[in-house]
Design a protein around this motif. Structure first.
Motif, PDB file in Angstrom:
ATOM      1  N   SER A  13      -8.774  -0.208   0.187  1.00 45.01           N
ATOM      2  CA  SER A  13      -7.673  -0.995   0.437  1.00 45.01           C
ATOM      3  C   SER A  13      -6.450  -0.450   0.560  1.00 45.01           C
ATOM      4  CB  SER A  13      -7.527  -1.905  -0.962  1.00 45.01           C
ATOM      5  OG  SER A  13      -7.350  -0.880  -2.301  1.00 45.01           O
ATOM      6  N   CYS A  14      -6.235   1.150   0.186  1.00 47.41           N
ATOM      7  CA  CYS A  14      -4.953   1.691   0.390  1.00 47.41           C
ATOM      8  C   CYS A  14      -5.387   2.960   1.036  1.00 47.41           C
ATOM      9  CB  CYS A  14      -4.353   1.749  -0.713  1.00 47.41           C
ATOM     10  SG  CYS A  14      -2.542   2.641  -0.751  1.00 47.41           S
TER      11      CYS A  14
ATOM     12  N   CYS B 294       0.856  -1.079  -0.141  1.00 49.57           N
ATOM     13  CA  CYS B 294      -0.200  -0.124   0.065  1.00 49.57           C
ATOM     14  C   CYS B 294       0.738   1.245   0.075  1.00 49.57           C
ATOM     15  CB  CYS B 294      -0.848  -0.119   1.076  1.00 49.57           C
ATOM     16  SG  CYS B 294      -2.253   1.444   1.205  1.00 49.57           S
TER      17      CYS B 294
ATOM     18  N   ARG C 294      -0.552  -1.071  -6.388  1.00 52.50           N
ATOM     19  CA  ARG C 294      -0.847  -0.693  -4.772  1.00 52.50           C
ATOM     20  C   ARG C 294      -2.091  -0.171  -4.518  1.00 52.50           C
ATOM     21  NH1 ARG C 294       5.390   1.721  -3.897  1.00 52.50           N
ATOM     22  NH2 ARG C 294       6.463  -0.091  -5.054  1.00 52.50           N
ATOM     23  N   MET C 295      -2.820   0.501  -5.517  1.00 56.20           N
ATOM     24  CA  MET C 295      -3.876   1.135  -4.924  1.00 56.20           C
ATOM     25  C   MET C 295      -5.225   0.057  -5.271  1.00 56.20           C
ATOM     26  SD  MET C 295      -6.370   2.897  -4.124  1.00 56.20           S
ATOM     27  CE  MET C 295      -5.597   4.610  -3.513  1.00 56.20           C
TER      28      MET C 295
END
Length: 216
Positions: A185-186, A15, A77-78
């Protein structure tokens, strides 16, 4: 020590911090700190001027940039997010309503979070269900795209396509997923400070003492 560094690397891969640019191949701790410290907003273009000039039909009552495409995609990552035709990340606001669809971001707020404007409510779609895309008419007569009932916005704190410095701002602004839900999620460990309104609007606030609707 090597094990600790490896753990940090895995955490960063899982993240990214607010403002991570998907085009970067590597993100160092130093780069993250610099990104977090750099809070000076630069207005992001909402759409090409050419698209606004070429579109016809029920034109907005004021000159605004028009969004011509929405794309649902998975970002490093996102995760799942929605971008416009120029790659800018789009957001939704928890203080809006989806049933009925309505925007509660006005005045100074919409200067910081520009609405995703449309003319006919029929942008080109990629990775997004057509049935989830809708339109609301704002108080000034302009039309704004919605996704699963939630109004869509950009953020002037994003300096270039692929950034998401607006993620988690005020604990009410979130990157929107292709199904219209919040992407959580991030999230930054500490909600980012909101960008200031453009200079003229910030000066008006200081002189008049009125937030003008710039609320989170």
């Amino acid at each position: 020590m090597a094990g600790a560094l490896a753990g940090v690397a895995l955490a960063l891969q899982g993240c990214a911090p607010a403002g991570y640019n998907q085009g970067d191949d590597q993100v160092s701790v130093a780069n993250e700190a610099a990104a977090a410290a750099d809070e000076t907003p630069t207005p992001a273009p909402d759409a090409s001027e050419e698209a606004a000039e070429e579109n016809t039909g029920d034109a907005p009552k004021k000159d605004v940039p028009i969004t011509t495409k929405l794309t649902g995609k998975s970002l490093p990552r996102m995760g799942q997010a929605v971008v416009d035709q120029d790659g800018w990340i789009l957001y939704r606001f928890d203080k809006d309503t989806a049933n009925p669809p309505a925007s509660n971001c006005r005045d100074k707020c919409e200067k910081v979070w520009p609405p995703v404007y449309t003319e006919d409510g029929k942008p080109e779609l990629a990775g997004i269900d057509e049935d989830k895309v809708g339109v609301i008419t704002r108080e000034d007569g302009t039309k704004q795209l919605t996704l699963d009932g939630w109004a869509l916005y950009r953020y002037i704190g994003d300096k270039k396509p692929g950034q998401w410095k607006g993620q988690g701002v005020g604990s009410t602004w979130f990157v929107v997923a292709p199904d219209g839900k919040r992407n959580v999620s991030c999230l930054p460990s500490v909600p980012p400070k909101p960008a200031e309104p453009p200079a003229d609007d910030a000066a008006d606030d200081k002189e008049g003492g009125d937030s003008g609707g710039y609320s989170y």
